[in-house]
Structures are given as structure tokens and as C-alpha cells.
Write an enzyme that holds these catalytic residues in place. Structure first.
Site, short mmCIF file in Angstrom:
data_model
loop_
_atom_site.label_atom_id
_atom_site.label_comp_id
_atom_site.label_asym_id
_atom_site.label_seq_id
_atom_site.Cartn_x
_atom_site.Cartn_y
_atom_site.Cartn_z
N GLY A 36 0.82 -1.21 0.00
CA GLY A 36 0.00 0.00 0.00
C GLY A 36 0.85 1.26 0.00
CG HIS A 37 3.41 2.24 3.32
ND1 HIS A 37 3.51 1.15 4.16
CD2 HIS A 37 2.83 3.22 4.05
CE1 HIS A 37 3.02 1.46 5.34
NE2 HIS A 37 2.59 2.70 5.31
N GLY A 147 -3.33 7.63 1.88
CA GLY A 147 -4.15 6.49 1.51
C GLY A 147 -5.58 6.61 2.03
CG ASP A 150 -4.83 5.53 7.79
OD1 ASP A 150 -5.19 4.92 8.80
OD2 ASP A 150 -3.81 5.23 7.15
CG MET A 184 -2.04 -4.54 1.89
SD MET A 184 -0.80 -4.27 0.59
CE MET A 184 -1.00 -5.79 -0.34
CB SER A 185 -2.72 -2.30 8.37
OG SER A 185 -2.30 -1.71 9.58
#
Length: 284
Positions: A36-37, A147, A150, A184-185
Site C-alpha cells: 500500500g505504501h 491512503g 485512513d 494492508m496495514s
């Protein structure tokens, strides 16, 4: 890729880039990078000459008893992933530099920061908006990428940028999910195999609500109840909230009409607190 850990050096580098007509893209992170990042980095690279990624585990956005001390950290791994995704400068400041002795200035978006996440984590968004403001002043980006996972954070930062007349373009990128739907986290690393299976209830609940919405359901109470029922049956341990709110002002909705609605979840699986969300929007 250049690694910078000094605030003055980062500011000088940003000034030089701007003087030379370079467009700076910025992706602020707390490290423990995942796909995700990397999507955010690639998005910034599409329209910017230089992409800066910060890795800073921000102490001021963690409350008492939260996971600041055990938050995953692996700078060497983050360096490799960021470089491969298109990062040009990795900015890794020290907490004592960001918050020098005697630090007492805070940036706070009133109203929005006290709802949803803010109700459960009262000082969280004050820490977020303060550190993001500091990072914006250090990195001096033209574009900053955040993203959608959040969602409340993105809304609050957008409001802060607007209200304080910050000359920064914001881009909110879609939530990146695992193949089974889990958002994703970095905190997913806390989950055991059995907890991870139960964590799928969050994305599954959102998918069910989306299907009901596409089928014509507009009653917010019914949609919230369907999410809560799926979370319970899926084995989620604690539900902090299931909220269906206006996507612009976070006001609770009774009925979804023309404006976009944010359906947001915060829940615990084992000791891990997870959040997820989706946007429900009426289309003509």
C-alpha cells in the site's frame, strides 16, 4: 536513493530542488512499508521529479497504552522497498529533532478530530496534524499522497491544508488490499494466523454492505446492522464503532441520498486494533 536524517539538510535539499524547478512529491509514513505504501510512492513518482518518503514513528499520535514501543521498525528493509518503488530521498528524522526540548505548539482541526477515531483516541489527530505540518515545512512538497484506508485522517489533513492555505496538492489513493480482501496495514504483522482469518470479517462486512447498497438499500441503520452482524459472526473480539457518516463532515446519516457516505469500522482482533472503510455513493 539519498538518505537524509537532518532537518536542515532536508530543508536545504528541498530549497535547491524548488530553485531548479523540480516538482517534489511526498509520502509520509511510519515505516514498516507494505505494498500500500509502495502504491503511494509510485503515484507520487508519476507526476513528480523527486519523491521524498519520510519514515518517522510519530510519538505524539500514540496514546497511553498504545503500541508505540512495539510498532514494527525495519529501516534497512524500508530503504530497499522505497528505492525500488521510485523513492529518491528517504527522510528519517529523529524524534528529538521533530519535537525539540520545550516543544509546545500543536495543530488541531476542531470538530472532525474528535469524532470516530478521535472519540477513542483523543490526542491522536492532534499528533497527526502537528507532525504532518512539521513535515510539510521541512520537505516543502508540491504534492503529498495519502491512503484512503485512513479516511478520517485524509479528510482532516485536507481540511487543515485548506484552512491554513497551504500551497500543497493532496492526492488520496485507494486502499490496497491483500488477495483475500484484508486492508494492508503495518499492524497486520501483529496478527496470528487464526486472528488474521478472523480479521477478514472487516472487509467481508464492507463488501456485504456495498452489495446491499448497490441493490438499492439506503437506510443507514440497516446497513450498519448488517456490518455489525458480520463482525460478530466472523469472530471479531471488540467493535469500537461501525459508522455511516457524511464523507465530507462525518455527520451521522440516517439515509444515504446524493452525497457520498463513509462506512467506517474500527475493531479489535485479539490485541490488534484494525480500521477499514468504504465509500458509498449514489450514481445516476
Amino acid at each position: 536513493m539519498l538518505l537524509i536524517d537532518s532537518i536542515p539538510q532536508m530543508q536545504r535539499t528541498a530549497d535547491e530542488l524548488r530553485i531548479n524547478g523540480k516538482r517534489i512529491g511526498f509520502v509520509p509514513t511510519m515505516g514498516a512499508l507494505h505494498q500500500g505504501h509502495l502504491d503511494l510512492i509510485r503515484t507520487a513518482a508519476q507526476t513528480c521529479d523527486t519523491v521524498v518518503v519520510s519514515v518517522f514513528v510519530n510519538p505524539s499520535q500514540f496514546g497511553k497504552g498504545e503500541d508505540l514501543s512495539r510498532y514494527p521498525r525495519n529501516l534497512e528493509r524500508d530503504q530497499g522497498l522505497a528505492a525500488d518503488a521510485g523513492c529518491d530521498i528517504l527522510f528519517v528524522p529523529d524524534a528529538d529533532a521533530i519535537y525539540p526540548e520545550g516543544f509546545c505548539t500543536w495543530v488541531q482541526v476542531e470538530g472532525l478530530g474528535g469524532l470516530l477515531e478521535g472519540a477513542f483516541r483523543p490526542t491522536h489527530f492532534r499528533g497527526v496534524t502537528t507532525v504532518v505540518t512539521a513535515l510539510f515545512n521541512i520537505v516543502k512538497p508540491h504534492l503529498a499522497v495519502f491512503g484512503q484506508k485512513d479516511a478520517q485522517q485524509a479528510l482532516i489533513i485536507r481540511r487543515m491544508v485548506r484552512d491554513l492555505h497551504m500551497d500543497i496538492e493532496l492526492h488520496i489513493a485507494p486502499t490496497r488490499r491483500e488477495s483475500d480482501g484484508l486492508a494492508m496495514s503495518s499492524r497486520n504483522t501483529y496478527l496470528s494466523d487464526s486472528e488474521r482469518e478472523r480479521a477478514l470479517a472487516l472487509s467481508r462486512a464492507l463488501t456485504l454492505a456495498e452489495a446491499a447498497f448497490r441493490g438499492g438499500e439506503r437506510d443507514a441503520r440497516i446497513l450498519r446492522e448488517s456490518v455489525q452482524n458480520e463482525l460478530r459472526s466472523g469472530g471479531v473480539d471488540t467493535v469500537d464503532y461501525v459508522a455511516l457518516v457524511d464523507a465530507e463532515n462525518l455527520e451521522e446519516l440516517e439515509w444515504i441520498e446524493q452525497r457520498a457516505a463513509l462506512l467506517a469500522i474500527a475493531a479489535r482482533v485479539g490485541t490488534t486494533r484494525l480500521i477499514d472503510n468504504t465509500i458509498l455513493k449514489v450514481t445516476e
